[in-house]
Scaffold this motif. Structure first.
Motif, mmCIF file in Angstrom:
data_model
loop_
_atom_site.group_PDB
_atom_site.id
_atom_site.type_symbol
_atom_site.label_atom_id
_atom_site.label_comp_id
_atom_site.label_asym_id
_atom_site.label_seq_id
_atom_site.Cartn_x
_atom_site.Cartn_y
_atom_site.Cartn_z
ATOM 1 N N CYS A 1 -5.543 57.095 39.009
ATOM 2 C CA CYS A 1 -6.805 57.459 40.047
ATOM 3 C C CYS A 1 -6.624 57.261 41.224
ATOM 4 N N ASN B 1 -9.190 58.503 43.385
ATOM 5 C CA ASN B 1 -10.497 58.821 44.237
ATOM 6 C C ASN B 1 -10.698 57.529 45.081
ATOM 7 N N GLU C 1 -8.168 63.138 40.043
ATOM 8 C CA GLU C 1 -9.210 62.766 40.839
ATOM 9 C C GLU C 1 -10.121 61.590 40.734
ATOM 10 N N CYS C 2 -10.356 61.405 39.365
ATOM 11 C CA CYS C 2 -11.304 60.533 38.958
ATOM 12 C C CYS C 2 -11.172 60.187 37.467
ATOM 13 N N CYS D 1 -14.814 53.047 38.330
ATOM 14 C CA CYS D 1 -14.777 52.474 39.581
ATOM 15 C C CYS D 1 -14.798 51.089 39.609
#
Length: 169
Positions: free
Chosen positions: A77, A79, A117-118, A122
């Motif tokens: 990832c 992002n 991208e993601c 998170c």
């Protein structure tokens, strides 16, 4: 059961054949390893949908591969959360250790390295997906341990599939 039969069985669960494109692509990718143009066309023909609809989904989602990928697809990832937690440095490390650039596959076919991208994780940044598994809170040491583990898995798999040898060979 053939790929066609599997796709037709999956498509029967949907009122609109267009809704069956994603399951059909998963079936086709499992069968072929990736989704080159002729396979995308075959999926569209089986479902009786526009070829562009199949192509759009196959090229939009990172779980579909229109080009061959290695035994282990490393999807890092990049992002904001992962970037702020060091994914850029981890990408540099992976490129150095594997001897490839982002988007490439190692010559032995073990690893394909991609940024995505993601990954929607998170809280675990930086994170990387390998196959269906997420690897979280990564740093160089964890990356190295993961690569060693994946290489060992690949080695064990090749031993399991090695041809039997007769005594004296």
């Amino acid at each position: 059961m053939t790929m066609r039969e599997k796709i037709e069985e999956a498509a029967a669960r949907y009122p609109d054949q267009r809704s069956a494109i994603m399951p059909a692509l998963l079936i086709a990718q499992e069968e072929h390893g990736h989704l080159p143009g002729p396979v995308l066309e075959e999926v569209a023909d089986i479902l009786g949908v526009e070829r562009i609809w199949v192509y759009e989904l196959a090229t939009f989602y990172t779980l579909f591969h229109t080009e061959p990928v290695g035994m282990f697809h490393l999807q890092l990832c990049d992002n904001v959360s992962c970037m702020l937690c060091g994914s850029g440095e981890l990408l540099d490390h992976l490129e150095t250790v594997l001897g490839i650039r982002n988007g490439d596959t190692t010559p032995d076919g073990l690893f394909t390295l991609s940024t995505v991208e993601c990954l929607g994780a998170c809280e675990m940044a930086p994170v990387m997906q390998v196959g269906d598994d997420y690897h979280a809170h990564l740093d160089v040491a964890r990356i190295n341990a993961l690569l060693d583990s994946l290489r060992a898995t690949a080695g064990a798999a090749s031993v399991e599939h090695a041809p039997a040898r007769l005594p004296g060979e």
